[in-house]
Design an enzyme around this catalytic site. Structure first.
Site, PDB file in Angstrom:
ATOM      1  N   PRO A  79       0.940  -1.241   0.016  1.00 28.16           N
ATOM      2  CG  PRO A  79      -0.911  -1.717   1.514  1.00 28.16           C
ATOM      3  CD  PRO A  79       0.460  -1.996   1.050  1.00 28.16           C
ATOM      4  CB  CYS A  80       1.159   3.669  -2.587  1.00 27.89           C
ATOM      5  SG  CYS A  80      -0.219   3.779  -3.417  1.00 27.89           S
ATOM      6  CD  GLN A  81      -3.194   3.480   0.665  1.00 29.98           C
ATOM      7  OE1 GLN A  81      -2.314   3.101   0.749  1.00 29.98           O
ATOM      8  NE2 GLN A  81      -4.515   2.963   0.313  1.00 29.98           N
ATOM      9  CE1 TYR A  83       7.452   5.168   2.304  1.00 32.71           C
ATOM     10  CE2 TYR A  83       5.945   3.474   1.853  1.00 32.71           C
ATOM     11  CZ  TYR A  83       7.057   3.890   2.301  1.00 32.71           C
ATOM     12  OH  TYR A  83       7.512   3.050   3.228  1.00 32.71           O
TER      13      TYR A  83
END
Length: 367
Positions: A79-81, A83
């Site tokens: 999951p990238c949220q 960053y």
């Protein structure tokens, strides 16, 4: 040859199917959100006529690596949220989701696949804090584990996909594989060749004021000095074709803004109206971001969003899936065509390596 694959943080499967369609088979996957996992498995059945459900609806951090099948490769995008530049706090590697990059690293360490692919938002590289605290240590650790590591920020637009979407990719191969190829004079890993070098700057794209009368659009296409495949129109311009496809559904228009926002006005935070003859901004629906159809007074449909993510028309969500869930799955996915191009390059490396090993009986494959 076909190669086994484990998928971590599998999502709805866009990254997975890019590999499955190009010589790989997902034998096990993990996805925390049940409806993501369900969509992934549904499309495995839809595409390959199998009753298998390879993707588990499970928190990968609770899975003992000993319970994950041994595999040729591991792919995934944690999951990238934490960053993302869209996250005002952007805690990075200290966030609950941000620290999942270390779980990906741990699974690579314990399972020791021949190769891996790691994907995340471009801010992991472009934001100094995230680059120094997460990306660079991650690459260093992969190297320490015995992998030859390749890193690049790839933009879908450069590969003929009509969407401006940049993502970090890290590809790693066991060093023995790359050394064997080098020793034999064979090519090692190469990134997919870009179709366009700098399309955003190399072409004169129409602006918000350059609206094209609907009746004249095909005449405009014949005369325009732009790559048609990079335009929104190339993906979703044929409304009669779209209406015959599954998941061509959208939220009912409710605001006057569906009528008043000009074609090509994508500067606003939400209610961005795409231009038929420009590329789309990053497909990221949800969190109050709304993308409007270029000429119709409505949002894009789910199928139109899938098209902009280069997802094949055989891919479909179950008809009873809520609209917001479908849009979220599309937004979180990797562009299918880019995944396919990477899969082809990776398979070439593996094929060449195993062909060399097959001619040298005294040597064994990497472990």
């Amino acid at each position: 040859m076909s190669y086994s694959l484990v998928s971590l943080f599998s999502g709805a499967g866009f990254l997975d199917f890019g590999f499955s369609e190009n010589g790989f088979k997902v034998i096990w996957g993990a996805e925390l959100v049940p409806y993501f996992a369900e969509a992934n498995n549904y499309n495995h059945q839809l595409r390959y006529g199998t009753a298998d459900n390879p993707v588990q609806a499970v928190d990968i951090t609770t899975v003992d690596p000993a319970d994950i099948p041994r595999t040729t490769g591991i792919i995934g995008g944690p999951p990238c949220q934490d960053y993302s530049i869209g996250n005002s706090k952007s805690p990075g590697v200290s966030g609950e989701r941000g620290k999942l990059v270390w779980d990906f690293l741990d699974k690579i360490s314990r399972l020791a696949p021949e190769f891996f692919v790691f994907e995340n938002v471009a801010a992991l590289y472009r934001t100094k804090k995230h680059r120094e605290e997460a990306l660079e240590p991650l690459i260093h650790q992969f190297n320490e584990l015995g992998y030859e590591v390749y890193f690049k920020v790839l933009n879908t637009l450069d590969y003929g996909i009509p969407q401006d979407r940049s993502r970090v990719f890290i590809v790693g191969f066991k060093k023995q594989i790359i050394q064997t190829l080098n020793d034999s004079g064979s090519d090692a890993f190469q990134w997919p060749v870009q179709t366009y070098e700098n399309p955003k700057k190399d072409f004169e794209w129409p602006t918000t004021g350059d609206a094209v009368p609907v009746l004249d659009e095909y005449e405009f296409i014949e005369q325009m000095n732009l790559p048609y495949e990079l335009t929104v129109h190339s993906a979703i311009g044929n409304e009669s074709e779209m209406s015959n496809l599954r998941n061509h559904v959208y939220f009912t228009p409710y605001s006057e803004r569906f009528q008043t926002v000009a074609e090509g006005d994508v500067k606003r935070k939400s209610f961005k109206r795409l231009h038929r003859f420009r590329y789309s901004p990053t497909v990221a629906y949800g969190n109050n971001e709304v993308h409007l159809h270029p000429t119709l007074p409505r949002r894009l449909s789910v199928r139109e969003a899938l098209r902009l993510q280069s997802v094949p028309d055989w891919y479909a969500f179950m008809d009873n899936t809520p609209l917001d869930k479908m849009f979220k799955m599309v937004s979180n996915g990797v562009a299918f065509k880019l995944s396919s191009l990477l899969a082809v390059q990776i398979k070439s490396v593996l094929d060449n390596y195993h062909a060399i090993i097959a001619k040298q009986p005294e040597k064994t494959s990497v472990h």
